[in-house]
Design a protein around this motif. Sequence first.
Motif, PDB file in Angstrom:
ATOM      1  N   LEU A 189       0.816  -1.236  -0.019  1.00 14.27           N
ATOM      2  CA  LEU A 189       0.077   0.076  -0.086  1.00 14.27           C
ATOM      3  C   LEU A 189       0.819   1.557   0.023  1.00 14.27           C
ATOM      4  N   CYS A 190       2.037   1.285   0.813  1.00 15.62           N
ATOM      5  CA  CYS A 190       2.776   2.462   1.004  1.00 15.62           C
ATOM      6  C   CYS A 190       3.319   2.634  -0.316  1.00 15.62           C
ATOM      7  N   ASN A 191       3.909   1.541  -1.114  1.00 19.96           N
ATOM      8  CA  ASN A 191       4.546   1.461  -2.400  1.00 19.96           C
ATOM      9  C   ASN A 191       3.678   2.129  -3.594  1.00 19.96           C
ATOM     10  N   ALA A 192       2.255   1.931  -3.275  1.00 21.54           N
ATOM     11  CA  ALA A 192       1.352   2.644  -4.307  1.00 21.54           C
ATOM     12  C   ALA A 192       1.307   3.849  -4.066  1.00 21.54           C
ATOM     13  N   PHE A 193       1.370   4.547  -2.765  1.00 20.11           N
ATOM     14  CA  PHE A 193       1.164   5.943  -2.592  1.00 20.11           C
ATOM     15  C   PHE A 193       2.534   6.421  -3.053  1.00 20.11           C
ATOM     16  N   ILE A 194       3.533   5.813  -2.819  1.00 20.16           N
ATOM     17  CA  ILE A 194       5.036   6.606  -2.966  1.00 20.16           C
ATOM     18  C   ILE A 194       5.102   6.724  -4.635  1.00 20.16           C
ATOM     19  N   ASP A 195       4.682   5.755  -5.090  1.00 24.72           N
ATOM     20  CA  ASP A 195       4.512   5.608  -6.681  1.00 24.72           C
ATOM     21  C   ASP A 195       3.729   6.966  -7.164  1.00 24.72           C
ATOM     22  N   ARG A 196       2.755   7.444  -6.500  1.00 24.23           N
ATOM     23  CA  ARG A 196       1.722   8.451  -6.771  1.00 24.23           C
ATOM     24  C   ARG A 196       2.399   9.876  -6.110  1.00 24.23           C
ATOM     25  N   GLY A 197       3.416   9.644  -5.744  1.00 26.50           N
ATOM     26  CA  GLY A 197       4.115  11.307  -5.322  1.00 26.50           C
ATOM     27  C   GLY A 197       3.919  11.506  -3.804  1.00 26.50           C
ATOM     28  N   VAL A 198       3.803  10.198  -2.845  1.00 29.37           N
ATOM     29  CA  VAL A 198       3.673  10.600  -1.566  1.00 29.37           C
ATOM     30  C   VAL A 198       5.239  10.618  -1.140  1.00 29.37           C
ATOM     31  N   ARG A 199       5.621  11.653  -0.374  1.00 34.91           N
ATOM     32  CA  ARG A 199       7.091  11.661  -0.190  1.00 34.91           C
ATOM     33  C   ARG A 199       7.364  11.477   1.638  1.00 34.91           C
ATOM     34  N   ARG A 200       6.321  11.356   2.316  1.00 43.07           N
ATOM     35  CA  ARG A 200       6.279  11.762   3.715  1.00 43.07           C
ATOM     36  C   ARG A 200       5.394  10.376   4.300  1.00 43.07           C
ATOM     37  N   ILE A 201       5.782   9.542   5.179  1.00 45.32           N
ATOM     38  CA  ILE A 201       4.814   8.603   5.766  1.00 45.32           C
ATOM     39  C   ILE A 201       5.056   8.500   7.171  1.00 45.32           C
ATOM     40  N   ARG A 202       3.948   8.512   7.728  1.00 41.34           N
ATOM     41  CA  ARG A 202       3.975   8.656   9.560  1.00 41.34           C
ATOM     42  C   ARG A 202       3.197   7.220   9.854  1.00 41.34           C
ATOM     43  N   LEU A 203       3.787   6.529  10.449  1.00 39.95           N
ATOM     44  CA  LEU A 203       3.091   5.205  11.112  1.00 39.95           C
ATOM     45  C   LEU A 203       2.407   5.591  12.646  1.00 39.95           C
ATOM     46  N   THR A 204       1.245   5.292  12.430  1.00 40.11           N
ATOM     47  CA  THR A 204       0.510   5.708  13.749  1.00 40.11           C
ATOM     48  C   THR A 204      -0.409   4.507  14.117  1.00 40.11           C
ATOM     49  N   GLY A 205      -1.280   4.751  15.045  1.00 36.31           N
ATOM     50  CA  GLY A 205      -2.254   3.776  15.509  1.00 36.31           C
ATOM     51  C   GLY A 205      -3.605   4.296  16.163  1.00 36.31           C
ATOM     52  N   GLY A 206      -3.970   3.719  16.883  1.00 39.00           N
ATOM     53  CA  GLY A 206      -3.581   2.776  18.078  1.00 39.00           C
ATOM     54  C   GLY A 206      -2.205   3.098  18.510  1.00 39.00           C
ATOM     55  N   GLU A 207      -1.707   1.979  19.025  1.00 49.91           N
ATOM     56  CA  GLU A 207      -0.391   2.449  19.477  1.00 49.91           C
ATOM     57  C   GLU A 207       0.663   1.527  18.450  1.00 49.91           C
ATOM     58  N   PRO A 208       1.405   2.289  17.445  1.00 50.19           N
ATOM     59  CA  PRO A 208       2.079   1.644  16.311  1.00 50.19           C
ATOM     60  C   PRO A 208       3.270   0.480  16.918  1.00 50.19           C
ATOM     61  N   LEU A 209       3.673   0.984  17.988  1.00 49.01           N
ATOM     62  CA  LEU A 209       4.736   0.108  18.550  1.00 49.01           C
ATOM     63  C   LEU A 209       4.782  -1.330  19.247  1.00 49.01           C
ATOM     64  N   VAL A 210       3.148  -1.213  19.135  1.00 47.61           N
ATOM     65  CA  VAL A 210       2.638  -2.426  20.043  1.00 47.61           C
ATOM     66  C   VAL A 210       2.307  -3.589  18.882  1.00 47.61           C
ATOM     67  N   ARG A 211       2.535  -3.195  17.788  1.00 49.78           N
ATOM     68  CA  ARG A 211       2.119  -4.167  16.536  1.00 49.78           C
ATOM     69  C   ARG A 211       3.464  -4.986  16.468  1.00 49.78           C
ATOM     70  N   LYS A 212       3.301  -6.451  16.371  1.00 45.50           N
ATOM     71  CA  LYS A 212       4.280  -7.295  16.505  1.00 45.50           C
ATOM     72  C   LYS A 212       5.031  -7.073  15.178  1.00 45.50           C
ATOM     73  N   ASP A 213       6.469  -7.094  15.199  1.00 48.12           N
ATOM     74  CA  ASP A 213       7.556  -6.975  14.148  1.00 48.12           C
ATOM     75  C   ASP A 213       7.367  -5.898  13.245  1.00 48.12           C
ATOM     76  N   ILE A 214       6.813  -4.885  13.870  1.00 53.87           N
ATOM     77  CA  ILE A 214       6.482  -3.390  13.059  1.00 53.87           C
ATOM     78  C   ILE A 214       7.879  -2.715  12.665  1.00 53.87           C
ATOM     79  N   ILE A 215       9.068  -3.122  13.451  1.00 53.90           N
ATOM     80  CA  ILE A 215      10.296  -2.547  12.861  1.00 53.90           C
ATOM     81  C   ILE A 215      10.445  -3.101  11.535  1.00 53.90           C
ATOM     82  N   TRP A 216       9.922  -4.249  11.227  1.00 56.60           N
ATOM     83  CA  TRP A 216      10.242  -4.427   9.596  1.00 56.60           C
ATOM     84  C   TRP A 216       9.674  -3.757   8.529  1.00 56.60           C
TER      85      TRP A 216
END
Length: 342
Positions: free
Chosen positions: A62-89
């Motif tokens: 999904l992020c790649n689709a946005f990047i292809d269409r000109g998105v330059r900044r991405i913020r990961l959020t939530g809920g609490e994004p850092l409780v999502r398993k393996d989010i560092i990947w």
Amino acid sequence: MTIMKTTNQNPTALTDTFGRQISYLRLSVTDRCDLRCHYCMAENMIFLPKAEVLSLEEMLMLCNAFIDRGVRRIRLTGGEPLVRKDIIWLFEQLGKQINSKRIDEVTVTTNGTQLSKMATDLYNAGVRRVNISLDTLKRDAFAEITRRDSLSKVMEGIDAALSAGLKVKINTVALKNKNEHEISDILNWCITKGLDLTLIETMPLGNIDSAREDSYLPLTGVIDNLKTDFTLTPNTHRTGGPARYYSIENSASKLGVITPLTNNFCDGCNRVRVTCTGRIYMCLGQSNHVDLREAIRSTNPEAELNKLLGNAMQEKPYGHDFAMKDGKMTGTVGRHMSMTGG
Ligand code: SAM
Ligand code: SF4
């Protein structure tokens, strides 16, 4: 209404019907959280079944689709994004896009509870700035506002982020009878630690266990009060978002204010939000959305996503309708902030 048109350098860039180019994606990676802030969630939330939530690989697509269409900044959020398993990947994969200059930055909005163990991993993945939400410096008030006694974990997280080399901005929701008499102390604390501070008015998103009006605190009065302790000068700094900034005399810290109820700054909006189930919301304060999950799970995800992103742009409204009228909040939206993140 005044619309700030943006220059379109990417011929396939996502541009809405008001001529605003979308260069910023906020992706909510989970609806779950280890805190229960009163203004954000009810104590007993029903969280989404896992099957409805996109996998991290799907989120990357999904992020790649946005990047292809000109998105330059991405913020990961939530809920609490850092409780999502393996989010560092996912941070690492997006970090590679910074290295290859496809995007400018990846950031995160977090409550800070997991940062003492994850700050260095975030830095190594390519994150350079984090927004940390903190509404009070007092343990009792923190436990009351968030329904969890976790202030010391957050404080350790903030220090870990700074030690890892991350630039930290604190987000504070201004709350009547909760932190209204502490805001000057919070700003002082931020200045001492070299942090920026953004104050936010509580917005009518989702059902909570109390009336939102009870804790609503207009920032116009808060700023007037701060001016008795600090010399604040309006600043021209803009990020394409709703915040307006002040410089603070004798300090490198900046003070931001997000005033969706007392002042609406939607004209230059450059962002869209996607939930962890793959729904794109074109405005935080409106309910219209486009569901991208089927496209992501289809046999031709790239083409399907591209088509839906184009459709979504036709639906981006001018702005939200949050307001206070006769002591009542209007423009209310049914979904919680934790669905679309901040
Ligand atoms: N859990 C992370 C955190 O707290 O930073 C990220 C998600 S949280 C939904 C993002 C931001 O939204 C936080 O700064 C939080 O204070 C803010 N927020 C949540 N509900 C809100 C509401 N109803 N009105 C205004 N801000 C809200
Ligand atoms: Fe969790 Fe952030 Fe919502 Fe607080 S504001 S309940 S930390 S998602």
